[in-house]
Scaffold this active site. Structure first.
Site, PDB file in Angstrom:
ATOM      1  N   HIS A  10       0.409  -0.962   0.070  1.00 27.25           N
ATOM      2  CA  HIS A  10       0.043  -0.291   0.241  1.00 27.25           C
ATOM      3  C   HIS A  10       0.930   1.417   0.172  1.00 27.25           C
ATOM      4  CE1 HIS A  10      -3.502  -2.921   1.314  1.00 27.25           C
ATOM      5  NE2 HIS A  10      -2.847  -3.081   1.428  1.00 27.25           N
ATOM      6  N   HIS A 186      -7.712  -8.700  -1.080  1.00 27.16           N
ATOM      7  CA  HIS A 186      -8.069  -8.783   0.228  1.00 27.16           C
ATOM      8  C   HIS A 186      -9.005  -9.802   0.678  1.00 27.16           C
ATOM      9  CE1 HIS A 186      -4.833  -5.822   0.230  1.00 27.16           C
ATOM     10  NE2 HIS A 186      -4.409  -6.143   1.684  1.00 27.16           N
ATOM     11  N   GLU A 189      -6.962 -12.889   5.196  1.00 24.82           N
ATOM     12  CA  GLU A 189      -5.913 -12.078   6.617  1.00 24.82           C
ATOM     13  C   GLU A 189      -6.265 -11.615   8.598  1.00 24.82           C
ATOM     14  OE1 GLU A 189      -5.274  -7.930   5.986  1.00 24.82           O
ATOM     15  OE2 GLU A 189      -3.595  -7.493   7.220  1.00 24.82           O
ATOM     16  N   ASP A 268       2.733  -3.171   3.817  1.00 23.70           N
ATOM     17  CA  ASP A 268       2.970  -2.018   5.024  1.00 23.70           C
ATOM     18  C   ASP A 268       3.926  -1.665   5.478  1.00 23.70           C
ATOM     19  OD1 ASP A 268      -0.102  -0.884   4.032  1.00 23.70           O
ATOM     20  OD2 ASP A 268      -0.399  -2.718   5.707  1.00 23.70           O
TER      21      ASP A 268
HETATM   22  N1  ADE Z   1      -4.704  -1.285   4.007  1.00 23.79           N
HETATM   23  C1  ADE Z   1      -3.896  -1.389   4.687  1.00 23.79           C
HETATM   24  N2  ADE Z   1      -2.862  -2.476   4.868  1.00 23.79           N
HETATM   25  C2  ADE Z   1      -3.728  -3.304   4.700  1.00 23.79           C
HETATM   26  C3  ADE Z   1      -3.564  -4.799   5.606  1.00 23.79           C
HETATM   27  N3  ADE Z   1      -2.745  -5.331   5.696  1.00 23.79           N
HETATM   28  N4  ADE Z   1      -4.208  -5.278   5.128  1.00 23.79           N
HETATM   29  C4  ADE Z   1      -6.388  -4.526   5.425  1.00 23.79           C
HETATM   30  N5  ADE Z   1      -6.284  -3.137   4.441  1.00 23.79           N
HETATM   31  C5  ADE Z   1      -4.836  -2.592   3.999  1.00 23.79           C
HETATM   32 ZN    ZN Z   2      -2.683  -5.391   2.654  1.00 21.27          ZN
END
Ligand code: ADE
Ligand code: ZN
Length: 324
Positions: A10, A186, A189, A268
């Site tokens: 991101h 996504h 997670e 990130d």
């Molecule tokens: N936005 C930024 N990092 C993220 C993550 N790890 N999971 C979901 N949304 C995100």
């Molecule tokens: Zn992500």
């Protein structure tokens, strides 16, 4: 240096604390609640998102964003990366007072500057933020579909996976698919294996962001392997966000052994005290991957990249063929 490629980062989440501190000084903001001793401060997904949104809001002009992309891709190239896809967020740009188009052009300018300096190839994946709701994700998709920027090649959805039903977002993905964009989403997670199944059933992406909690269901793991869906794995992010207890528990090796296409990504990076290089080092140290296996991972990422055929062929030539 081992050639590397990244599919899942991101761009707002790639801003290092010292850069964010400089941006805060420029705009007269107080970083104390979010940055301490040169490090981002957060303790769970909600507070991580708060720090992330705070930092993102300190990038406001075209030059701020151009420099952010230029810095990040240049640092990746220094670590051996030859290809980078970054997630962009028109919603964050608008909150910062910049139009999605000006924001995208500025990031594109930064990517071009990094390529001119280092040779790294970059593309952008426009994302919607799931917890901002269906309307905002569809608006992001409409922007991605019509923006016509040559470096925008994909569409995705990030944010809180536990918010709403993925089914409700299908229209956004159809808009993007019809425009010829690559699709990633996504799932798996923070939400369990069912979220990966639902994403596959409803969104039909070629790639899943994370997807690692598919490990909770062996039939789903087989399906991912059979269908050739690529998993954008972010091991250090998963450990820091406590998705798994430690590297020994991380499913990356099991997914790989089961025939799933897995890639390595930093998500990130400064929030999780990682870099793309560290992800490759973790794979070497904790997942038993040698140089040949790591090169194969880079190759998997490039094969799954949302990039034109000619560039893909040139990138694959840089990685080289698998040793026999
Ligand atoms: N936005 C930024 N990092 C993220 C993550 N790890 N999971 C979901 N949304 C995100
Ligand atoms: Zn992500």
């Amino acid at each position: 240096m081992l050639p590397k490629a990244e599919l899942h980062c991101h761009i707002e989440g790639a801003a290092a604390p010292d850069l964010v501190v400089r941006q805060a000084a420029k705009y007269g903001a107080d970083t104390t609640p979010y940055i301490r001793d040169g490090s981002f401060v957060w303790h769970d997904f909600t507070s991580f998102l708060a720090a992330y949104d705070f930092a993102a809001n300190l990038f406001r002009t075209e030059e701020d964003f151009a420099r952010l992309a230029e810095h990040y891709l240049t640092s990746l190239a220094r670590d051996g990366a030859i290809y980078s896809e970054v997630f962009t967020s028109p919603d964050h740009a608008e909150k910062s007072g910049l139009s999605p188009r000006a924001y995208t052009d500025a990031l594109g300018e930064g990517i071009e500057r990094a390529r001119a300096k280092t040779g790294i190839e970059g593309r952008m994946i426009v994302t919607g933020v799931r917890h901002f709701g269906v309307e905002s994700v569809e608006a992001a998709a409409r922007f991605a579909a019509k923006c016509g920027h040559p470096l925008v090649t994909g569409f995705g959805m990030a944010g809180e996976e536990r918010f709403g039903d993925v089914e409700d977002y299908v229209r956004a993905f159809e808009i993007a698919r019809e425009a010829g964009l690559g699709i990633t989403v996504h799932a798996g997670e923070l939400a369990g294996w069912e979220s990966v199944r639902d994403a596959l059933d409803h969104v039909r992406p070629s790639r899943i962001g994370h997807g690692v909690r598919a490990i909770e269901n062996p039939d789903l793991v087989s399906r991912i392997a059979e269908e050739g869906v690529v998993l954008e794995c972010c091991p250090v992010s998963n450990i820091e966000l406590k998705v798994f207890d430690g590297f020994a528990e991380h499913p990356f090796p099991r997914l790989r052994d089961a025939g799933c296409k897995v890639t390595l990504n930093s998500d990130d990076p400064p929030y999780f005290w990682t870099t793309l290089k560290r992800e490759y080092d973790v794979a070497r140290e904790h997942f038993g991957m040698d140089e040949r296996a790591l090169l194969a991972t880079t190759r998997t990422a490039i094969e799954a990249a949302f990039v034109d055929k000619k560039t893909k062929t040139a990138l694959l030539a840089k990685v080289g063929s698998p040793a026999r």
